[in-house]
Design a protein around this motif. Structure first.
Motif, mmCIF file in Angstrom:
data_model
loop_
_atom_site.group_PDB
_atom_site.id
_atom_site.type_symbol
_atom_site.label_atom_id
_atom_site.label_comp_id
_atom_site.label_asym_id
_atom_site.label_seq_id
_atom_site.Cartn_x
_atom_site.Cartn_y
_atom_site.Cartn_z
ATOM 1 N N ASN A 319 1.197 -1.579 -0.047
ATOM 2 C CA ASN A 319 0.020 -0.108 -0.189
ATOM 3 C C ASN A 319 0.760 1.604 0.110
ATOM 4 N N ASP A 320 2.180 1.431 -0.839
ATOM 5 C CA ASP A 320 2.822 2.353 -0.438
ATOM 6 C C ASP A 320 2.099 3.637 -1.601
ATOM 7 N N VAL A 321 2.433 4.708 -0.647
ATOM 8 C CA VAL A 321 1.260 6.178 -1.593
ATOM 9 C C VAL A 321 2.064 7.061 -2.916
ATOM 10 N N ARG A 322 3.376 6.115 -3.146
ATOM 11 C CA ARG A 322 4.479 6.677 -4.065
ATOM 12 C C ARG A 322 3.826 5.740 -5.442
ATOM 13 N N VAL A 323 3.462 4.752 -5.525
ATOM 14 C CA VAL A 323 3.813 3.312 -6.182
ATOM 15 C C VAL A 323 1.840 3.938 -6.920
ATOM 16 N N THR A 324 1.881 4.674 -8.513
ATOM 17 C CA THR A 324 1.368 4.639 -9.516
ATOM 18 C C THR A 324 -0.549 3.629 -9.630
ATOM 19 N N ARG A 325 -1.105 4.006 -10.053
ATOM 20 C CA ARG A 325 -1.911 2.862 -10.727
ATOM 21 C C ARG A 325 -1.670 1.668 -11.822
ATOM 22 N N VAL A 326 -0.433 2.347 -12.713
ATOM 23 C CA VAL A 326 -0.444 1.432 -13.528
ATOM 24 C C VAL A 326 1.257 0.853 -12.576
ATOM 25 N N GLY A 327 1.758 0.934 -12.264
ATOM 26 C CA GLY A 327 3.011 1.041 -11.146
ATOM 27 C C GLY A 327 2.717 -0.373 -10.460
ATOM 28 N N LYS A 328 1.457 -0.449 -9.855
ATOM 29 C CA LYS A 328 0.911 -1.300 -9.248
ATOM 30 C C LYS A 328 0.257 -2.415 -9.857
ATOM 31 N N PHE A 329 0.063 -2.728 -11.266
ATOM 32 C CA PHE A 329 0.121 -4.034 -11.916
ATOM 33 C C PHE A 329 1.520 -4.049 -12.885
#
Length: 438
Positions: A319-329
């Motif tokens: 749940n790192d807030v720095r990671v973007t939505r595309v980044g999570k995938f």
């Protein structure tokens, strides 16, 4: 004349068929799996997998090549029949290996296996005796120990019998028909060692020296001669072996083919990153490579631009807030690592090897974990032995990094081309796993 010409063609075909069959059999013989090798590696199933896979591939390609040569000389065989024939031949020849090993182990066990005698009781010899006794793959009968010291002066070991003193070595070997003698005395104790060694020259037993490596496990241990002087290497890189050239060639070939295969994924990912947030598509960061040389690794940017600056070594967490939505995938599916195929083409990385860490992480962990820098004796990898064993993603504790290093060093000890194939196969099976990827 026509008959003679036809006979000449048939003779030529027969010669070609015979030569190819002989070469194919020779290749299969050369690519045998030594039983000693199987019984001495730590993780036998990985090498077993590699041997079976390699044997199947060799048979498959030889049958296809053989059929192609016949076709060139006018003997037409349907290609569907060739492929079926090759598949059946490769699978059946590969299955011969496990049955042969099973039979060999049963045969040796039926004959009580190899008889072993150990000279001197200490930590190293006791550990060896117990491993020989408890290993289900080995057909070894540990007969006991010889020792001069009284029981109160040696390591406690009630598992095995004491068969006498050092001076009784030759007599015990003859009476009990010992096949192998393991000497666990320090090399510097020549006054005690030389009489034992000399007496054993009157027997047919094989003689081995045991060195206590409990505190320093060797990496690619080997014995070599330099200027006529025997040297025992205890920490060497796999890259000194001829087989390493094959790994380097395969790395670049598969990286090139991989880039072609995943090019649509690369383009779509780059476009998605660009549309979601401003900033560069790729993230580049200094990492330690082979021999500790610095290179810049390529990854898809998965965080906001201000969080992706070089030098920021705070690892991504759940749940790192720095990671973007595309980044999570792309992090969850490991797509963010695909640009490292360019690093492999450039020779900075390999398909399989220890994963590279940020440069300042290296400087920190090399002071905290013994043997940490040994993992840099090979090129870092896109995937590795630690990753397929569950040690991928965030290393938020020192213990997690220590476990990763343990597996990395074990990779160096076990390395072979077929071990790399085994790791790649396991990587493909867990490619879309979400474990530890944030």
């Amino acid at each position: 004349m026509a008959v003679l010409s036809a006979m000449s063609v048939n003779v030529l075909h027969s010669i070609i068929v015979t030569v190819f069959l002989m070469v194919a059999c020779l290749c299969l013989f050369v690519f045998r799996l030594s039983l000693d090798t199987l019984l001495n590696v730590h993780d036998r199933w990985t090498f077993f997998f590699g041997a079976v896979l390699g044997r199947a591939l060799i048979v498959f390609f030889w049958i296809v090549l053989f059929a192609a040569v016949l076709h060139f000389y006018g003997i037409a065989i349907p290609w569907l029949a060739i492929v079926v024939w090759a598949l059946i031949g490769s699978v059946s020849s590969a299955l011969v290996l496990p049955f042969a090993i099973w039979f060999a182990l049963r045969y040796f066990r039926r004959r009580n296996g190899v008889s072993v005698l150990l000279v001197a009781i200490n930590v190293a010899s006791i550990e060896l005796a117990r491993r020989l006794r408890d290993d289900p793959w080995l057909a070894v009968n540990v007969c006991g120990f010889l020792e001069d010291r009284t029981p109160d002066r040696v390591e406690q070991c009630d598992d095995f019998a004491r068969l006498g003193r050092f001076e009784d070595a030759a007599e015990v070997v003859k009476q009990m028909r010992i096949d192998r003698v393991y000497l666990s005395l320090p090399m510097e104790t020549e006054l005690r060692l030389r009489p034992i060694f000399d007496s054993l020259q009157d027997t047919t037993a094989s003689i081995y020296f045991i060195h206590n490596f409990s505190e320093c496990k060797p990496i690619r241990a080997r014995l070599e001669m330099i200027c006529g002087i025997p040297l025992f290497g205890v920490c060497e890189a796999p890259s000194v072996e001829a087989e390493w050239v094959i790994k380097s060639v395969l790395d670049r070939v598969f990286a090139f083919l991989g880039l072609i295969a995943v090019s649509p994924v690369l383009l779509i990912t780059a476009l998605a990153i660009k549309l979601e947030s401003s900033g560069p598509v790729f993230f580049r960061q200094p990492r330690y490579g082979i021999s500790g040389q610095i290179f810049r690794i390529w990854k898809f940017r998965s965080m906001a631009t201000e969080s992706s600056m070089v030098g920021n070594t705070i690892q991504a967490s759940k749940n790192d807030v720095r990671v973007t939505r595309v980044g999570k995938f792309i992090r969850r599916t490991s797509i963010d690592e695909l640009p490292q195929l360019f690093n492999i083409l450039a020779g900075d990385m390999s398909l399989v090897g220890p994963r590279p860490h940020a440069a300042d992480h290296n400087e920190m962990y090399r002071q905290l974990i013994r043997g940490y820098m040994i993992r840099h004796k090979v090129r870092p990898g896109l995937t590795g032995w630690a990753q397929v064993n569950g040690w991928r993603g965030e290393t938020d504790t020192l213990e997690k990094m220590q476990q990763r290093v343990i597996f990395d060093l074990e990779y160096l000890r076990q390395w072979s081309v077929w071990f790399d194939f085994y790791i790649l196969a396991r990587t493909l099976m867990m490619f879309f796993s979400r474990t530890n990827a944030y």
